[in-house]
Design a protein around this motif. Sequence first.
Motif, PDB file in Angstrom:
ATOM      1  N   SER A 299       0.814  -1.221   0.000  1.00 16.83           N
ATOM      2  CA  SER A 299       0.000   0.000   0.000  1.00 16.83           C
ATOM      3  C   SER A 299       0.845   1.268   0.000  1.00 16.83           C
ATOM      4  CB  SER A 299      -0.938   0.001   1.204  1.00 16.83           C
ATOM      5  OG  SER A 299      -0.197  -0.014   2.418  1.00 16.83           O
ATOM      6  N   THR A 300       2.102   1.187   0.437  1.00 10.55           N
ATOM      7  CA  THR A 300       2.953   2.390   0.450  1.00 10.55           C
ATOM      8  C   THR A 300       3.266   2.883  -0.955  1.00 10.55           C
ATOM      9  OG1 THR A 300       4.942   0.998   0.549  1.00 10.55           O
ATOM     10  CG2 THR A 300       4.031   1.770   2.640  1.00 10.55           C
TER      11      THR A 300
ATOM     12  N   HIS B 167       5.134  13.475 -17.605  1.00  8.32           N
ATOM     13  CA  HIS B 167       5.955  14.058 -16.535  1.00  8.32           C
ATOM     14  C   HIS B 167       7.438  13.821 -16.777  1.00  8.32           C
ATOM     15  CE1 HIS B 167       2.358  13.924 -13.510  1.00  8.32           C
ATOM     16  NE2 HIS B 167       2.240  14.883 -14.409  1.00  8.32           N
ATOM     17  N   LEU B 168       7.786  12.606 -17.195  1.00  7.09           N
ATOM     18  CA  LEU B 168       9.189  12.311 -17.489  1.00  7.09           C
ATOM     19  C   LEU B 168       9.692  13.146 -18.663  1.00  7.09           C
ATOM     20  CD1 LEU B 168       9.282   8.420 -17.068  1.00  7.09           C
ATOM     21  CD2 LEU B 168      10.237  10.147 -15.535  1.00  7.09           C
TER      22      LEU B 168
ATOM     23  N   PRO C 256       5.104   9.157  -5.062  1.00  8.39           N
ATOM     24  CA  PRO C 256       4.952   9.552  -6.478  1.00  8.39           C
ATOM     25  C   PRO C 256       5.791   8.665  -7.398  1.00  8.39           C
ATOM     26  CG  PRO C 256       5.342  11.470  -5.087  1.00  8.39           C
ATOM     27  CD  PRO C 256       5.590  10.262  -4.229  1.00  8.39           C
ATOM     28  N   ILE C 257       5.128   7.996  -8.308  1.00 15.04           N
ATOM     29  CA  ILE C 257       5.823   7.060  -9.198  1.00 15.04           C
ATOM     30  C   ILE C 257       6.771   7.808 -10.132  1.00 15.04           C
ATOM     31  CG2 ILE C 257       5.472   5.340 -11.024  1.00 15.04           C
ATOM     32  CD1 ILE C 257       2.864   4.613  -9.690  1.00 15.04           C
TER      33      ILE C 257
ATOM     34  N   LEU D  89       7.008  -2.219 -13.278  1.00 18.39           N
ATOM     35  CA  LEU D  89       7.185  -2.710 -11.915  1.00 18.39           C
ATOM     36  C   LEU D  89       6.792  -1.703 -10.847  1.00 18.39           C
ATOM     37  CD1 LEU D  89      10.599  -4.595 -12.325  1.00 18.39           C
ATOM     38  CD2 LEU D  89       8.312  -5.583 -12.176  1.00 18.39           C
ATOM     39  N   LEU D  90       7.024  -0.415 -11.084  1.00 18.58           N
ATOM     40  CA  LEU D  90       6.753   0.567 -10.030  1.00 18.58           C
ATOM     41  C   LEU D  90       5.269   0.649  -9.644  1.00 18.58           C
ATOM     42  CD1 LEU D  90       9.205   3.506 -10.880  1.00 18.58           C
ATOM     43  CD2 LEU D  90       9.363   1.817  -9.053  1.00 18.58           C
TER      44      LEU D  90
END
Length: 347
Positions: free
Chosen positions: A120-121, A229-230, A126-127, A163-164
């Motif tokens: 849950s964390t 964003h990236l 923020p990914i 994965l993130l």
Amino acid sequence: MIRHVFKDKRFLIGFLFIGVLLAASLLNTMLNDGEIRQKAAKYENGQIVETAPFKPSLAFPLGTDVSGNDLLHVIVEGAKYTIGISFFIALLQITLGAVIGTLFSGYLTKTLKVTEHFLSTFSVIPITLMAYFVLINVLSMPIDGFGEPFYKRAFFETMILVLLPLPSVILYISKETQKILNTEFVLASRTLGAGTLRILFFHVLKHLVQKLMILFIQQLNQVLIILAHLGLLKMFFGGTVIDFSPLQDPPKTLSFEWSGLIGDYFETLYIHPFIVLVPITFFALTIVSINLILNGLESVYEASFQKGMDGKRRKGSIREIKKERHVHDEDFVLISRDRGDRYRVPE
């Protein structure tokens, strides 16, 4: 359900927008070898009268960039990379999340309870920032050039973006699977001797498919936002070309992927704002289209669920009506008039 989905106007608008973009992009690659129309200058009587960038006009509906590339052509060419990459990443997330999440709920219930707080964390952190710190040393070109080929960098970035967000997907699917496993019909199947694997395949997946479709659209939306964003952080898909010469040109993208275009064109925001607004607008329109598809799927899903519930209620009321016994005066026989009329039911 598919027939009803394509009748929903919101779903149809979003689907057509993305479908037309992808079809045009693929046709440009197959028929035009991915070439971009370019015009660096306009001539009159052998003299240069105007140089790129050109503002939107009939010749260039969306204008051109500083190099003279037709922005409409650039957007069409990059659509298959942006949407295709996002589609692939979201599909991998849902596939891995469905497999791991159902296995956790079916076989590793105690392990899930222990790791639930850890998983849950990832929904709080923020990914984009996590991806940036992991990818910065891989995607930023060093002064002596990239040491690894493009496909390896692209594969590494794809795996990181898969994965993130995966822990949040696993946690969501595990909770939904547990809800289905605790329903009465699943408990009845287990009582009759059905194994866990059979229950997962024939009961859980059947009821989980529609929710997985909605979750896939949500993850697709999230991946697009992360890529945007990236791009603003100069982390372009597959690598960022950096100019180390004294002129120091802005970072360049290795493809026409939209997030790279946003970062590539961002320097022109104060001089020629229409250039950077073109990929930003198409990014926004794509996200809006995905949300329309999501809203259409949710409304059709809710309508089908409500229809099923109404059908069950209707069947239940019909059964009750059939079972109900109507009482009439002739069903009783007078047996005495002492102390008031007394009646008994005839045998």
